[in-house]
Design an enzyme around this catalytic site. Structure first.
Site, PDB file in Angstrom:
ATOM      1  N   GLU A  41       0.843  -1.188   0.000  1.00 58.72           N
ATOM      2  CA  GLU A  41       0.000   0.000   0.000  1.00 58.72           C
ATOM      3  C   GLU A  41       0.887   1.250   0.000  1.00 58.72           C
ATOM      4  OE1 GLU A  41      -3.852   1.664   2.490  1.00 58.72           O
ATOM      5  OE2 GLU A  41      -2.304   0.573   3.581  1.00 58.72           O
ATOM      6  N   LYS A 114     -10.071   0.347  -2.048  1.00 62.82           N
ATOM      7  CA  LYS A 114     -10.089   0.018  -0.626  1.00 62.82           C
ATOM      8  C   LYS A 114     -11.439   0.377  -0.002  1.00 62.82           C
ATOM      9  CE  LYS A 114      -7.357   0.840   3.586  1.00 62.82           C
ATOM     10  NZ  LYS A 114      -6.205   1.587   4.148  1.00 62.82           N
ATOM     11  N   CYS A 156      -4.812  -3.612   3.402  1.00 61.64           N
ATOM     12  CA  CYS A 156      -4.473  -3.207   4.756  1.00 61.64           C
ATOM     13  C   CYS A 156      -5.613  -3.376   5.767  1.00 61.64           C
ATOM     14  CB  CYS A 156      -3.936  -1.777   4.725  1.00 61.64           C
ATOM     15  SG  CYS A 156      -2.979  -1.329   6.198  1.00 61.64           S
TER      16      CYS A 156
END
Length: 274
Positions: A41, A114, A156
């Site tokens: 990321e 995301k 993440c």
């Protein structure tokens, strides 16, 4: 069997320097035989402020970061999961944290934005994160066909939400790529156990590529990039520093594990949403 790799970096505010380092590590992983390389990321920028990534946002389908990913994939003949790239939204003050997948001819195959944004305060260190101020969240789970299996994409903080991974499992995921930038504090407490749990729950491979080290902006990220097999065993890991991990994805082993331990067929409840 297919060799896959996860790159670990400690990116800074200089995009060109970060791309140079990413290119070096992609080349090393490709030379070692990897056919899929996952970047972390924010591989292209870890800015001095949250607005720095907004200031370098790119239009979908064009821009130097996307061009870099396409050229690297084509040059080395590898598939690349491009960590996250800051792509423009209708709001000039926000971006999408877009995880882009390129094939070995440099063509973009898929995009995942995301979904879960890191809005968290860590009293132990005084750190405060409010990703929703500068990032517009995505809406949809993504799983795509590749030559090495059905690949799901997550980023993440998504790791903490098992329903997303179950959704990807329902969509046929055999491998999940997880570009990350976990904090040092949360990483020490939860990183390994969550990665192994997601692999075990869904009987899939997890390729976790992390930011790892001290950053110019004062942030410390945890690192510990790893590749986990469907039984939850770590087959390669890199605790700290720049580099990469590499391991085989064996779909015959995955199929055997699912056949002999058919937990996915024993489910009695279904998740909704995502």
């Amino acid at each position: 069997m297919t060799k896959v790799a996860a790159v670990q970096m400690a990116s800074g505010p200089n995009v060109n320097a970060n791309l140079t380092e990413a290119g070096r590590l992609i080349a090393m992983a490709a030379k070692a035989g990897a056919r899929l390389v996952v970047l972390p990321e924010n591989f292209a920028i870890m800015g001095m402020s949250e607005m720095d990534k907004v200031n370098i946002r790119e239009q979908d389908g064009q821009g130097p970061i996307q061009k870099f990913l396409s050229e690297q994939a084509r040059r080395h003949g590898v598939w690349i999961v491009g960590g996250t790239v800051p792509l423009a939204t209708d709001d000039a003050k926000k971006i999408r944290g877009a995880c882009l997948l390129y094939n070995d001819e440099g063509q973009r195959v898929s995009r995942y934005d995301k979904i879960h944004l890191f809005d968290v305060s860590l009293p132990e260190s005084g750190e405060n994160y409010n990703e929703s101020v500068t990032i517009e969240r995505g809406q949809n789970a993504v799983v795509v066909d590749t030559p090495f299996g059905r690949l799901g994409l997550a980023v993440c903080y998504d790791l903490r939400f098992p329903e997303l991974f179950r959704k990807m499992s329902d969509m046929g995921a055999q491998i999940i790529a997880l570009p990350s930038a976990f904090t040092a504090i949360t990483g020490r407490a939860h990183w390994e156990v969550l990665l192994r749990a997601r692999a075990i729950e869904n009987l899939c491979y997890v390729i976790a590529s992390a930011q790892g080290g001290y950053h110019v902006n004062g942030r410390e990220t945890y690192g510990d990039s790893m590749i986990v097999n469907p039984w939850g065993s770590i087959i390669d890991r890199l605790a700290s520093g720049s580099g990469y991990v590499i391991a085989n994805v064996d779909l015959d082993y995955l199929a055997s594990t699912r056949r002999n331990f058919p937990v996915l067929n024993h489910r009695k409840m279904q998740c909704s949403g995502v």
